[in-house]
Design a protein around this motif. Structure first.
Motif, mmCIF file in Angstrom:
data_model
loop_
_atom_site.group_PDB
_atom_site.id
_atom_site.type_symbol
_atom_site.label_atom_id
_atom_site.label_comp_id
_atom_site.label_asym_id
_atom_site.label_seq_id
_atom_site.Cartn_x
_atom_site.Cartn_y
_atom_site.Cartn_z
ATOM 1 N N ARG A 219 3.332 11.630 1.093
ATOM 2 C CA ARG A 219 4.197 11.200 -0.008
ATOM 3 C C ARG A 219 4.936 12.365 -0.660
ATOM 4 O O ARG A 219 5.876 12.169 -1.414
ATOM 5 C CB ARG A 219 3.385 10.437 -1.048
ATOM 6 N N ILE B 27 0.390 4.513 -3.201
ATOM 7 C CA ILE B 27 -0.121 5.877 -3.111
ATOM 8 C C ILE B 27 0.690 6.818 -4.002
ATOM 9 O O ILE B 27 0.174 7.790 -4.529
ATOM 10 C CB ILE B 27 -0.164 6.371 -1.645
ATOM 11 N N ALA C 137 0.813 -1.215 0.000
ATOM 12 C CA ALA C 137 0.000 0.000 0.000
ATOM 13 C C ALA C 137 0.846 1.265 0.000
ATOM 14 O O ALA C 137 0.535 2.233 -0.698
ATOM 15 C CB ALA C 137 -0.924 -0.011 1.215
ATOM 16 N N HIS C 138 1.944 1.280 0.779
ATOM 17 C CA HIS C 138 2.687 2.534 0.906
ATOM 18 C C HIS C 138 3.402 2.924 -0.382
ATOM 19 O O HIS C 138 3.833 4.057 -0.526
ATOM 20 C CB HIS C 138 3.651 2.486 2.102
#
Lengths: 238, 315
Positions: free
Chosen positions: A105, A76, A72-73
């Motif tokens: 981010r 993004i 997931a990280h």
């Protein structure tokens, strides 16, 4: 070409198969609704798209590239922002800090974007220094959406934004989702509130026990007897 | 009165050590909901690491000029912090991360932590020696009087220790509340899966948390060693006390750990020595008992600690 193509994904929780080969697509600029009862696999589908879960079978392509299995990280940074079910704001951070988390981010949060988000949700501006845990449910939902917008989404995943909220607040939130979509953000919406979701969506898919059983434009699905019976609570004389 | 001030200063000295170590427990608990029982050995490693490096650089330091002492102090603080950080980082890699990957139950982490604690303590005993009272070069121990309040003396080393500890705590507080790194740590502590959705790498954040906690613990090991003595089993009691301090302040709460540490240090030194009928009321032999009785009493009234919020994840 579709922005998001989900191709025959299977997801398991241990021995239980939560998704049994789900396929659908989302085109750039669309609002697509995933409908279904509790346990149908809507949230699982969305979590798999955002990288929180890993499919045991099948492929997910975003912008033509495979993304299934990417954590997931990392997703993004491709512009996939997920507003999770139950809002999940950071309760002990202020509203401002929550918005900054959404922009994590980037090196620095975009001040202009933040001003725009606060214009969309004036309530958040009033409570900018308040801890997020002290906000009402509707305000937390606004914050969760605002936080996702700070990450400059190209594809926004919204999971049950209407859950547990008063009808007036739900209407506000759906109006804002339409506005976000008009700004060019593609939206994949998970909802139990079928009538409002379908009124908003270009297209919809109906999930039942891990499979897609019905698909069509928002209008078609709204008119479909099976949808009306199952999700709108209408008695159909047969 | 003189005794009171002397014990207050001793309490603050020990308390600031407890606070530095307690921060390591509380930081790790925040991100992992795990008590890193091997943290007491991170503290111990800081004392040995800094001793070895100081010895390698300046020897016994007999010919050190006056301005050399502060430089050696900074060298010791830095090398203690570095050793602590390296050990804590390795600990997470070896003892915790593999368990996390496999989704092991909490009990497995606890056993792993206790195992690492024994391993590190015995390894240090084997590698160096098992003397119980190793000392840093004597120039750190000079009890030079710097100021005198109502007859109570504060030695250079005590003052340096308290000031250094407080500065490090202020620095940590700024780091956690005001930087992006701090926000990522708080994000993982409050809601790890959601933090990942924001683009935060959970594994990296956990590693960094161990490094920060380890550096504070290692530096505390050096400071403690200069003021008292050090050995391979030095970690146990300060470790348990610091853990108690972290719980006292509210586990997971950074300011709570600082307050809990200082409070525990002061109380355990003041209460047993309070005069009554011309001699100490309880007696200094009861210091450790008093510390834990205070812990129990506070937890009876406030089960989540002084600054603790409700345990578990808030919705």
């Amino acid at each position: 070409m579709s922005l998001l193509e989900v191709d025959g994904i299977e997801v398991r929780y241990g021995a239980i198969k939560a998704l049994k080969g789900v396929s659908f697509e989302v085109n750039e600029g669309e609002i697509v609704a995933l409908l279904g009862a509790n346990g149908a696999g809507k949230t699982t589908t969305q979590k798999t798209v955002s990288g929180m879960l890993r499919p045991s079978l099948g492929e997910i392509r975003y912008d033509g590239k495979r993304i299934d299995g990417t954590p997931a990280h990392e997703l993004i940074s491709l512009g996939i922002c997920h507003v999770p079910e139950g809002r999940h704001v950071f309760p002990r951070m202020t509203v401002n800090e929550n918005l900054e988390m959404g922009a994590f981010r980037f090196k620095r949060p975009d001040d202009k974007l933040q001003a725009h988000v606060l214009d969309l949700f004036p309530r958040l501006r009033e409570r900018i220094k308040q801890q997020a845990g002290t906000l009402s449910g509707g305000e937390q939902q606004m914050l969760a959406i605002g936080r996702a917008l700070m990450g400059k989404p190209r594809l926004l995943l919204l999971d049950e934004p209407s859950m547990g909220l008063a009808p007036l607040i739900v209407k506000q939130i759906f109006d804002i989702v339409r506005e976000i979509n008009n700004d060019g953000v593609t939206v994949l919406l998970v909802e139990q509130n079928a009538s409002q979701a379908l009124a908003l969506a270009n297209r919809g898919y109906v999930l039942e026990t891990g499979e897609i059983v019905l698909t069509g434009t928002g209008r078609e699905l709204l008119a479909d007897d099976r949808v009306r019976a199952a999700y709108l609570g209408e008695e159909i004389a047969s | 009165m003189t005794d009171f001030l002397n014990y207050l200063i001793l309490g603050l000295t020990r308390g600031s050590m407890y606070a530095l170590i307690a921060l390591g427990y509380t930081l790790v608990y925040g991100v992992l909901q795990l008590i890193n029982f091997a943290h007491s050995e991170v503290f111990m490693s800081g004392a040995f690491g800094s001793y070895i490096i100081i010895h390698a650089v300046v020897g016994d330091g007999k010919s050190l000029p006056w301005f050399g002492v502060p430089l050696v102090f900074i060298l010791g603080l830095g090398s203690g912090a570095l050793t602590g950080a390296v050990i804590a980082w390795s600990l997470e890699r070896v003892a915790y991360r593999p368990l996390r990957r496999r989704g092991a139950p909490k009990l497995a982490f606890l056993i792993s932590a206790i195992g690492m604690s024994f391993f590190l303590s015995q390894l240090a005993g084997k590698l160096f020696n098992r003397f119980t009272n190793n000392q840093f070069p004597t120039y750190f121990q000079q009890n030079r009087r710097v100021l005198s309040i109502a007859g109570a003396d504060v030695s250079v080393i005590q003052l340096t220790l308290i000031v250094t500890a407080v500065l490090m705590m202020l620095f940590l507080d700024r780091l956690v509340s005001g930087t992006k790194l701090g926000r990522s740590i708080r994000g993982v502590a409050e809601d790890a899966p959601t933090a990942a959705l924001m683009g935060i790498n959970i594994d990296k954040t956990i590693s960094r948390t161990f490094i920060i906690g380890g550096a504070l613990g290692g530096a505390a090991g050096f400071l403690f060693g200069t003021a008292f003595t050090f050995s391979n089993i030095m970690g146990f009691l300060p470790g348990v006390k610091a853990f108690a301090a972290a719980v006292l302040g509210g586990i997971g709460n950074i300011r709570g750990a600082m307050i809990g540490g200082l409070l525990l240090g002061v109380v355990e030194n003041l209460v047993p020595t309070a005069p009554w009928n011309g001699h100490a009321w309880i007696g200094i032999g009861w210091t450790d008992v008093v510390a834990f009785v205070v812990l129990v009493l506070v937890l009876v009234v406030r089960p989540s600690g002084i600054l603790g919020e409700r345990l578990g994840r808030a919705a």
